[in-house]
Motif scaffolding. Structure first.
Motif, PDB file in Angstrom:
ATOM      1  N   MET A   1       1.000  -1.044  -0.166  1.00 20.74           N
ATOM      2  CA  MET A   1      -0.112   0.349  -0.134  1.00 20.74           C
ATOM      3  C   MET A   1       1.156   1.196   0.419  1.00 20.74           C
ATOM      4  SD  MET A   1      -1.678   1.028   4.175  1.00 20.74           S
ATOM      5  CE  MET A   1      -0.828   2.138   3.782  1.00 20.74           C
ATOM      6  N   THR A   2       0.250   2.091  -0.594  1.00 21.19           N
ATOM      7  CA  THR A   2       1.116   3.420  -1.063  1.00 21.19           C
ATOM      8  C   THR A   2       0.488   4.743  -0.247  1.00 21.19           C
ATOM      9  OG1 THR A   2       1.711   2.565  -2.587  1.00 21.19           O
ATOM     10  CG2 THR A   2       2.190   4.962  -2.680  1.00 21.19           C
ATOM     11  N   ILE A   3       1.104   5.679   0.715  1.00 24.50           N
ATOM     12  CA  ILE A   3       0.180   6.755   0.532  1.00 24.50           C
ATOM     13  C   ILE A   3       0.294   7.637  -0.178  1.00 24.50           C
ATOM     14  CG2 ILE A   3      -0.031   8.479   2.869  1.00 24.50           C
ATOM     15  CD1 ILE A   3       0.718   6.951   4.737  1.00 24.50           C
ATOM     16  N   HIS A   4      -0.365   8.585  -0.798  1.00 27.85           N
ATOM     17  CA  HIS A   4      -0.238   9.689  -2.007  1.00 27.85           C
ATOM     18  C   HIS A   4      -0.581  10.213  -0.779  1.00 27.85           C
ATOM     19  CE1 HIS A   4       0.262   7.007  -5.394  1.00 27.85           C
ATOM     20  NE2 HIS A   4      -0.839   6.008  -4.361  1.00 27.85           N
ATOM     21  N   ILE A   5      -0.129  12.004  -0.770  1.00 32.77           N
ATOM     22  CA  ILE A   5       0.292  12.751  -0.835  1.00 32.77           C
ATOM     23  C   ILE A   5       0.546  14.290  -1.468  1.00 32.77           C
ATOM     24  CG2 ILE A   5       0.471  14.466   0.806  1.00 32.77           C
ATOM     25  CD1 ILE A   5       2.709  13.056   2.998  1.00 32.77           C
ATOM     26  N   VAL A   6      -1.770  14.604  -1.404  1.00 36.84           N
ATOM     27  CA  VAL A   6      -1.611  15.967  -2.451  1.00 36.84           C
ATOM     28  C   VAL A   6      -1.236  17.052  -1.892  1.00 36.84           C
ATOM     29  CG1 VAL A   6      -2.763  16.606  -4.310  1.00 36.84           C
ATOM     30  CG2 VAL A   6      -2.592  14.537  -3.525  1.00 36.84           C
ATOM     31  N   GLU A   7      -0.328  17.886  -1.887  1.00 35.82           N
ATOM     32  CA  GLU A   7       0.058  19.082  -0.959  1.00 35.82           C
ATOM     33  C   GLU A   7       0.923  21.003  -1.915  1.00 35.82           C
ATOM     34  OE1 GLU A   7      -1.236  19.917   2.529  1.00 35.82           O
ATOM     35  OE2 GLU A   7       0.231  22.353   1.072  1.00 35.82           O
ATOM     36  N   ASP A   8       0.537  21.456  -1.466  1.00 40.95           N
ATOM     37  CA  ASP A   8       0.798  21.572  -2.492  1.00 40.95           C
ATOM     38  C   ASP A   8       2.208  23.278  -2.075  1.00 40.95           C
ATOM     39  OD1 ASP A   8      -1.009  23.988  -0.727  1.00 40.95           O
ATOM     40  OD2 ASP A   8      -0.810  25.577  -2.301  1.00 40.95           O
ATOM     41  N   ASP A   9       1.713  22.876  -0.322  1.00 40.43           N
ATOM     42  CA  ASP A   9       2.843  23.083   0.279  1.00 40.43           C
ATOM     43  C   ASP A   9       4.350  22.755   0.019  1.00 40.43           C
ATOM     44  OD1 ASP A   9       3.067  25.225   2.965  1.00 40.43           O
ATOM     45  OD2 ASP A   9       4.519  24.368   2.768  1.00 40.43           O
ATOM     46  N   PRO A  10       5.853  23.000   0.031  1.00 39.18           N
ATOM     47  CA  PRO A  10       6.478  21.874  -0.053  1.00 39.18           C
ATOM     48  C   PRO A  10       6.897  21.657   1.690  1.00 39.18           C
ATOM     49  CG  PRO A  10       7.285  23.588  -1.077  1.00 39.18           C
ATOM     50  CD  PRO A  10       5.650  24.261  -0.911  1.00 39.18           C
ATOM     51  N   GLY A  11       7.084  22.130   2.549  1.00 38.94           N
ATOM     52  CA  GLY A  11       7.408  22.154   3.595  1.00 38.94           C
ATOM     53  C   GLY A  11       5.988  20.773   4.106  1.00 38.94           C
ATOM     54  N   VAL A  12       5.024  21.586   3.951  1.00 36.31           N
ATOM     55  CA  VAL A  12       3.921  20.278   4.723  1.00 36.31           C
ATOM     56  C   VAL A  12       4.535  19.443   3.695  1.00 36.31           C
ATOM     57  CG1 VAL A  12       1.936  20.061   4.757  1.00 36.31           C
ATOM     58  CG2 VAL A  12       2.849  21.963   5.454  1.00 36.31           C
ATOM     59  N   GLY A  13       4.364  19.122   2.250  1.00 36.45           N
ATOM     60  CA  GLY A  13       4.372  17.976   2.013  1.00 36.45           C
ATOM     61  C   GLY A  13       5.933  17.046   2.305  1.00 36.45           C
ATOM     62  N   ASP A  14       6.697  17.566   2.064  1.00 42.10           N
ATOM     63  CA  ASP A  14       7.739  16.777   2.529  1.00 42.10           C
ATOM     64  C   ASP A  14       7.820  16.242   3.602  1.00 42.10           C
ATOM     65  OD1 ASP A  14      11.086  16.285   2.058  1.00 42.10           O
ATOM     66  OD2 ASP A  14      11.577  17.945   3.447  1.00 42.10           O
ATOM     67  N   SER A  15       7.362  17.005   4.322  1.00 43.33           N
ATOM     68  CA  SER A  15       7.857  16.803   7.010  1.00 43.33           C
ATOM     69  C   SER A  15       6.921  15.736   6.508  1.00 43.33           C
ATOM     70  CB  SER A  15       7.593  17.862   7.279  1.00 43.33           C
ATOM     71  OG  SER A  15       6.177  18.377   7.205  1.00 43.33           O
ATOM     72  N   LEU A  16       5.539  15.786   5.819  1.00 45.62           N
ATOM     73  CA  LEU A  16       4.766  14.483   6.203  1.00 45.62           C
ATOM     74  C   LEU A  16       5.364  13.616   5.863  1.00 45.62           C
ATOM     75  CD1 LEU A  16       2.035  14.343   6.970  1.00 45.62           C
ATOM     76  CD2 LEU A  16       1.052  15.086   4.908  1.00 45.62           C
ATOM     77  N   ALA A  17       5.985  13.297   4.391  1.00 51.63           N
ATOM     78  CA  ALA A  17       6.292  12.188   3.799  1.00 51.63           C
ATOM     79  C   ALA A  17       7.236  11.832   4.153  1.00 51.63           C
ATOM     80  CB  ALA A  17       6.583  13.081   2.191  1.00 51.63           C
ATOM     81  N   MET A  18       8.203  12.734   5.264  1.00 50.43           N
ATOM     82  CA  MET A  18       9.480  11.828   5.887  1.00 50.43           C
ATOM     83  C   MET A  18       9.074  11.540   6.778  1.00 50.43           C
ATOM     84  SD  MET A  18      12.817  15.113   7.115  1.00 50.43           S
ATOM     85  CE  MET A  18      13.250  15.328   5.658  1.00 50.43           C
ATOM     86  N   LEU A  19       7.431  11.820   7.692  1.00 48.84           N
ATOM     87  CA  LEU A  19       7.169  11.564   8.893  1.00 48.84           C
ATOM     88  C   LEU A  19       6.690  10.106   8.788  1.00 48.84           C
ATOM     89  CD1 LEU A  19       6.681  11.051  12.220  1.00 48.84           C
ATOM     90  CD2 LEU A  19       4.763  12.395  11.327  1.00 48.84           C
ATOM     91  N   LEU A  20       6.396  10.091   7.758  1.00 46.71           N
ATOM     92  CA  LEU A  20       4.983   8.729   7.083  1.00 46.71           C
ATOM     93  C   LEU A  20       5.923   7.850   6.789  1.00 46.71           C
ATOM     94  CD1 LEU A  20       2.287  10.297   5.389  1.00 46.71           C
ATOM     95  CD2 LEU A  20       2.737   9.248   7.826  1.00 46.71           C
ATOM     96  N   ARG A  21       7.647   8.042   6.253  1.00 45.93           N
ATOM     97  CA  ARG A  21       8.240   7.037   5.969  1.00 45.93           C
ATOM     98  C   ARG A  21       9.041   6.376   7.200  1.00 45.93           C
ATOM     99  NH1 ARG A  21       9.819  10.889   0.959  1.00 45.93           N
ATOM    100  NH2 ARG A  21       8.770  10.120  -0.132  1.00 45.93           N
ATOM    101  N   GLU A  22       9.812   7.339   8.002  1.00 41.37           N
ATOM    102  CA  GLU A  22       9.828   6.525   9.123  1.00 41.37           C
ATOM    103  C   GLU A  22       9.883   5.778   9.580  1.00 41.37           C
ATOM    104  OE1 GLU A  22      12.558   7.231  10.098  1.00 41.37           O
ATOM    105  OE2 GLU A  22      13.303   8.568   9.017  1.00 41.37           O
ATOM    106  N   ILE A  23       7.589   5.773   9.916  1.00 41.95           N
ATOM    107  CA  ILE A  23       6.778   5.886  10.319  1.00 41.95           C
ATOM    108  C   ILE A  23       7.302   3.592  10.117  1.00 41.95           C
ATOM    109  CG2 ILE A  23       4.609   4.751  11.281  1.00 41.95           C
ATOM    110  CD1 ILE A  23       4.221   8.277  11.735  1.00 41.95           C
TER     111      ILE A  23
END
Lengths: 112, 383
Positions: A1-23
């Motif tokens: 399964m993949t989590i897709h993030i559609v977010e225009d703010d690069p900071g929010v998108g990147d940090s969210l992806a980083m945290l979820l990848r950590e998990i």
């Protein structure tokens, strides 16, 4: 399964992806709905996190479309707007699961 | 039987909208027309032969003899052929503003002076209403701006704060997994706590602002734009600007809070007028077109456009390049639009050669019926 993030703010998108990848999740980030459409539609085991305010095609439109797929993915909306404003946006449709910004790990993990 | 010229004069005096008074060298009233009777509350018979001072408030009346005397002595013209805004006095003592023009005629019976009197009360009332409307607009914009400033700041801070918290939480996981560095974990935890504290402040701010969520109702876009144009152009000199309002009458209604959207439009139109002030071609255009469930309102100008380096931060709070402002106008406008589920975007080089601002707002939607499930982005977007 993949989590897709559609977010225009690069900071929010990147940090969210980083945290979820950590998990331990597999994560894809898209800056807008248009670039999300260029990829294979998500399957029922996937999750799509959509920021409601997007340039171009709005997050609301994207969620409506995803919700009408034969096998829709799990949908999570993120927004800084008020609950009432968001309910208004969805009108007759049932609004999806909503996380309000700023997001916390607990609230995210509870949903995934 | 009066002579032809007497009859003609009589008819002219009787039908004139302005008050007409004729006096002799000694300031005695010789002639007092119908309009004067209405204006001053005296009949012609009552005032004939009396000094014109009877029509003036005390301060003018006091000085009038001196004025007449001075003119007759020196020929120095203070009012004759010039016209002035002065005050008249009604029989009941009420003073009122008038515009007085005085002409002179040499007659076989000596010099006579003809005063033409225009009642300025209506014009004054209009001017006052105009001033009141503008003051109201200014204070309305200010109160609302404070509110919206809160919302804009909350929104602006929310994004980086969200990123900070998520980064910290990701860092904590990474540290926890790899190194078991308790000191570092403690520091990151403290960082997260501080970020959470900031986020609580923002949430409080947001709750305060949320009490004023938009009060949406169906709004006719052409009427709204018309009202905004009227508000903006009221009183300011923009006669040399060609304002082209092409918003049609047959568009679907917007589903918005009209007061808030008016604020955006007033702001955008003002900016556009400012932008063309120094431009060789002064044109501001407004169009509106329905696109799916949205309405796109475009405000274009023939000004210098938005410099490329300014575009990325144009909507950010406190980034405004305009002198004498906080640079919140566009930030607030965008936050209002987004609160409505719409947006505000800029095309740095729009249709008229200058900038074009595109305001996207939701229209009133009829109850949904299962439409074809195509991705919205591919359904013949007109935007």
């Amino acid at each position: 399964m993949t989590i897709h993030i559609v977010e225009d703010d690069p900071g929010v998108g990147d940090s969210l992806a980083m945290l979820l990848r950590e998990i331990g999740h597999q994560v894809e980030v898209y800056p807008d709905a248009e670039s999300f459409f260029e990829h294979t539609p998500p399957g029922p085991q996937d999750t799509v996190i959509v920021d409601l305010v997007l340039p171009g095609v709005s997050g609301v439109q994207l969620i409506r479309w995803l919700a009408r797929l034969a096998t829709p993915p799990r949908l999570i909306a993120i927004s800084g707007q008020s609950r009432r404003a968001i309910d208004d946006l969805f009108g007759n449709d049932l609004p999806p699961v909503l996380l309000r910004k700023p997001l916390t790990e607990e609230s995210l993990v509870a949903l995934l | 039987m009066p002579s032809v010229s007497e009859a003609r004069l009589e008819s002219v005096l009787g039908t004139a909208v302005d008050g007409i008074v004729v006096m002799d060298e000694r300031a005695r009233i010789l002639l007092f027309n119908k309009a004067c009777e209405t204006l001053f509350g005296y009949s012609a018979e009552e005032v004939r032969g009396r000094n014109v001072k009877v029509l003036m408030p005390a301060d003018y009346a006091h000085a009038h003899d001196g004025y007449v005397h001075n003119y007759l002595e020196t020929g120095e013209k203070r009012i004759i052929g010039i016209g002035r805004e002065v005050r008249g006095m009604h029989r009941d003592g009420t003073e009122f503003p008038i515009e007085l023009s005085v002409g002179e005629a040499a007659t076989p019976e000596g010099r006579q002076f003809i005063g033409i009197i225009r009642d300025l009360r209506q014009r004054k009332a209009v001017e006052r209403r105009l001033a009141e409307a503008q003051a109201q607009l200014v204070s309305m914009t200010r109160i609302s701006a404070l509110d919206e400033m809160g919302a804009a700041i909350a929104h602006e801070l929310n994004q980086p704060l969200t990123a900070i918290m998520l980064y910290l939480q990701a860092a904590k996981r990474k540290v926890g997994d790899d190194h078991r560095d308790t000191k570092l974990i403690e520091i990151v935890d403290k960082g997260v706590r501080e970020a959470e504290r900031a986020s609580q402040i923002i949430q409080r701010m947001r709750r305060f602002v949320e009490k004023r969520d938009p009060e949406r109702r169906p709004v006719c876009v052409s009427r709204l734009v018309g009202e905004c144009l009227e508000l903006v152009t009221l009183g300011i000199d923009c006669r040399d600007v060609e304002i082209v309002n092409e918003v049609g009458e047959d568009l679907p209604d917007l589903s918005v809070d009209p007061v808030q959207i008016q604020q955006i439009l007033v702001n955008l139109i003002r900016n556009a007028l400012d932008a063309v002030r120094q431009a060789p071609v002064k044109r501001v255009g407004i169009t509106a077109a329905a696109a799916g469930e949205d309405m796109l309102i475009r405000i274009t100008d023939s000004g210098g456009g938005v410099p490329a380096e300014v575009v990325p931060t144009l909507f950010r709070a406190f980034s405004g390049a305009k002198k004498g402002g906080l640079g919140l106008g566009l930030t607030i406008s965008r936050s209002i639009a987004q609160n409505h589920g719409g947006d505000l975007a800029v095309e740095p080089n729009g249709g008229e050669g200058g900038a074009a601002f595109v305001l996207r707002l939701p229209v009133v939607t009829p109850p949904r019926d299962g439409q074809a499930d195509a991705p919205p982005g591919r359904r013949g977007q007109t935007a």
